[in-house]
Design a protein around this motif. Sequence first.
Motif, PDB file in Angstrom:
ATOM      1  N   SER A  69      33.678  45.059  49.117  1.00  0.00           N
ATOM      2  CA  SER A  69      34.590  45.419  48.037  1.00  0.00           C
ATOM      3  C   SER A  69      34.011  45.079  46.674  1.00  0.00           C
ATOM      4  O   SER A  69      33.169  44.175  46.536  1.00  0.00           O
ATOM      5  N   THR A  70      34.488  45.793  45.664  1.00  0.00           N
ATOM      6  CA  THR A  70      34.089  45.507  44.290  1.00  0.00           C
ATOM      7  C   THR A  70      34.451  44.074  43.914  1.00  0.00           C
ATOM      8  O   THR A  70      33.687  43.377  43.238  1.00  0.00           O
ATOM      9  N   GLU A  71      35.607  43.618  44.352  1.00  0.00           N
ATOM     10  CA  GLU A  71      36.045  42.255  44.037  1.00  0.00           C
ATOM     11  C   GLU A  71      35.078  41.217  44.604  1.00  0.00           C
ATOM     12  O   GLU A  71      34.723  40.240  43.929  1.00  0.00           O
ATOM     13  N   THR A  72      34.650  41.419  45.841  1.00  0.00           N
ATOM     14  CA  THR A  72      33.706  40.485  46.456  1.00  0.00           C
ATOM     15  C   THR A  72      32.392  40.456  45.686  1.00  0.00           C
ATOM     16  O   THR A  72      31.822  39.385  45.423  1.00  0.00           O
ATOM     17  N   LEU A  73      31.905  41.630  45.300  1.00  0.00           N
ATOM     18  CA  LEU A  73      30.647  41.715  44.559  1.00  0.00           C
ATOM     19  C   LEU A  73      30.771  41.060  43.189  1.00  0.00           C
ATOM     20  O   LEU A  73      29.886  40.308  42.766  1.00  0.00           O
ATOM     21  N   TRP A  74      31.869  41.351  42.501  1.00  0.00           N
ATOM     22  CA  TRP A  74      32.046  40.784  41.160  1.00  0.00           C
ATOM     23  C   TRP A  74      32.149  39.269  41.219  1.00  0.00           C
ATOM     24  O   TRP A  74      31.579  38.558  40.389  1.00  0.00           O
ATOM     25  N   THR A  75      32.885  38.759  42.197  1.00  0.00           N
ATOM     26  CA  THR A  75      33.047  37.309  42.330  1.00  0.00           C
ATOM     27  C   THR A  75      31.704  36.634  42.579  1.00  0.00           C
ATOM     28  O   THR A  75      31.385  35.604  41.959  1.00  0.00           O
ATOM     29  N   ALA A  76      30.900  37.195  43.465  1.00  0.00           N
ATOM     30  CA  ALA A  76      29.582  36.612  43.751  1.00  0.00           C
ATOM     31  C   ALA A  76      28.688  36.655  42.527  1.00  0.00           C
ATOM     32  O   ALA A  76      27.954  35.694  42.238  1.00  0.00           O
ATOM     33  N   TYR A  77      28.732  37.739  41.806  1.00  0.00           N
ATOM     34  CA  TYR A  77      27.940  37.905  40.577  1.00  0.00           C
ATOM     35  C   TYR A  77      28.360  36.887  39.519  1.00  0.00           C
ATOM     36  O   TYR A  77      27.519  36.224  38.904  1.00  0.00           O
ATOM     37  N   ALA A  78      29.680  36.751  39.327  1.00  0.00           N
ATOM     38  CA  ALA A  78      30.191  35.791  38.347  1.00  0.00           C
ATOM     39  C   ALA A  78      29.822  34.362  38.732  1.00  0.00           C
ATOM     40  O   ALA A  78      29.469  33.545  37.871  1.00  0.00           O
ATOM     41  N   GLU A  79      29.897  34.057  40.005  1.00  0.00           N
ATOM     42  CA  GLU A  79      29.548  32.707  40.450  1.00  0.00           C
ATOM     43  C   GLU A  79      28.059  32.429  40.270  1.00  0.00           C
ATOM     44  O   GLU A  79      27.659  31.280  40.034  1.00  0.00           O
ATOM     45  N   ASN A  80      27.231  33.463  40.353  1.00  0.00           N
ATOM     46  CA  ASN A  80      25.810  33.269  40.093  1.00  0.00           C
ATOM     47  C   ASN A  80      25.559  32.924  38.625  1.00  0.00           C
ATOM     48  O   ASN A  80      24.671  32.135  38.301  1.00  0.00           O
ATOM     49  N   LEU A  81      26.354  33.523  37.727  1.00  0.00           N
ATOM     50  CA  LEU A  81      26.252  33.142  36.319  1.00  0.00           C
ATOM     51  C   LEU A  81      26.745  31.711  36.118  1.00  0.00           C
ATOM     52  O   LEU A  81      26.108  30.913  35.420  1.00  0.00           O
ATOM     53  N   ASP A  82      27.877  31.384  36.741  1.00  0.00           N
ATOM     54  CA  ASP A  82      28.391  30.012  36.640  1.00  0.00           C
ATOM     55  C   ASP A  82      27.360  28.997  37.123  1.00  0.00           C
ATOM     56  O   ASP A  82      27.270  27.882  36.597  1.00  0.00           O
ATOM     57  N   ALA A  83      26.574  29.374  38.119  1.00  0.00           N
ATOM     58  CA  ALA A  83      25.592  28.449  38.693  1.00  0.00           C
ATOM     59  C   ALA A  83      24.416  28.198  37.762  1.00  0.00           C
ATOM     60  O   ALA A  83      23.835  27.107  37.762  1.00  0.00           O
ATOM     61  N   VAL A  84      24.033  29.200  36.986  1.00  0.00           N
ATOM     62  CA  VAL A  84      22.857  29.039  36.124  1.00  0.00           C
ATOM     63  C   VAL A  84      23.192  28.367  34.794  1.00  0.00           C
ATOM     64  O   VAL A  84      22.352  27.673  34.210  1.00  0.00           O
ATOM     65  N   LEU A  85      24.405  28.532  34.300  1.00  0.00           N
ATOM     66  CA  LEU A  85      24.731  28.045  32.956  1.00  0.00           C
ATOM     67  C   LEU A  85      24.539  26.535  32.780  1.00  0.00           C
ATOM     68  O   LEU A  85      24.022  26.104  31.734  1.00  0.00           O
ATOM     69  N   PRO A  86      24.914  25.681  33.739  1.00  0.00           N
ATOM     70  CA  PRO A  86      24.657  24.244  33.535  1.00  0.00           C
ATOM     71  C   PRO A  86      23.175  23.913  33.378  1.00  0.00           C
ATOM     72  O   PRO A  86      22.813  22.982  32.640  1.00  0.00           O
ATOM     73  N   HIS A  87      22.324  24.661  34.041  1.00  0.00           N
ATOM     74  CA  HIS A  87      20.884  24.410  33.942  1.00  0.00           C
ATOM     75  C   HIS A  87      20.332  24.919  32.609  1.00  0.00           C
ATOM     76  O   HIS A  87      19.382  24.352  32.075  1.00  0.00           O
TER      77      HIS A  87
END
Length: 311
Positions: free
Chosen positions: A203-221
């Motif tokens: 689903s689009t929702e699943t893809l968007w959530t994974a994509y957003a979480e990948n951004l969340d993961a990089v920002l602290p670094h």
Amino acid sequence: MYSFSQLRKGLAHPVLVGRELNRLYFRRRGDAGYNTKGIDVFEEDWDNLIVLDACRYDLFRDRNTLGGGLESRISRGSSTRDFLRGNFADRMFPDTVYVTANPVPYHYREEIRAEFHDVIHVWKEEGWDEELGTVRPETTTEYARRAAEEYPNKRLIVHYIQPHYPFLDASLEFDKGHLADPDVEDPDPNFWRRRLLGDLDVSTETLWTAYAENLDAVLPHVTDLLSDLTGKTVVTSDHGNVFGERAFPFPIREWGHPSGVYIPDLVTVPWLICDGDGERKEITAGDTTTDLSEVDDGTVAERLNSLGYVE
């Protein structure tokens, strides 16, 4: 000219014909190989340029934790290759060090023919995470920190992979090209293309959530790196990403970040200005180096495959 294989795929999947017609529309005034309406990043004012691969503007706007002053820019690419063509090709940057977690610059080095003071390929053996099939953001940060210390008087470009897939959530499998089902003949590692062709039921929702979480993961670094950098830093992206938005002029639903399709969600990128403490680097030019390093072709292909870079 198109190969027989490409023509056969087009007949089997009309959506690919629509994509190619859209490419021809955007490049109808001459094939420069990039979006001529985008900015030249080297004409902009920065000491350090942090590139978050495939980060669309609206996602960054809504989830940014870095502070700074957020603007937007139009990129010269809807893919990394386009971005490199538009900004790096046939140019010399004796005052710049490029730290990249993405193997695409290496893969196309003979086409791009750019010369920097130094190029640091984080994705080579010591920087690559075999389990996830990518470079973790903390690894990119560490290499960038070392480069900043070694070259205090050079402009610094730091190219992170994230939020580009593979997603750092190890429980996901559809995005891990290197984990393709061995029983599938000629598996396509690019799940965006599988989604485009209707071969992947996610689903689009699943893809968007994974994509957003990948951004969340990089920002602290990125935050960690910003604390160690001197001078004016800009955080941006090489291109965006689409999730079923309509392209034009042929209104197919697009997925991922196809080269040569310069629709707004693919070329509008964040431009976050972080002035730090106001101190600027004293930039000096030095020698340039041509990247003559050799990596086993199989290793390069494997890395590209894991990131979905297939022709």
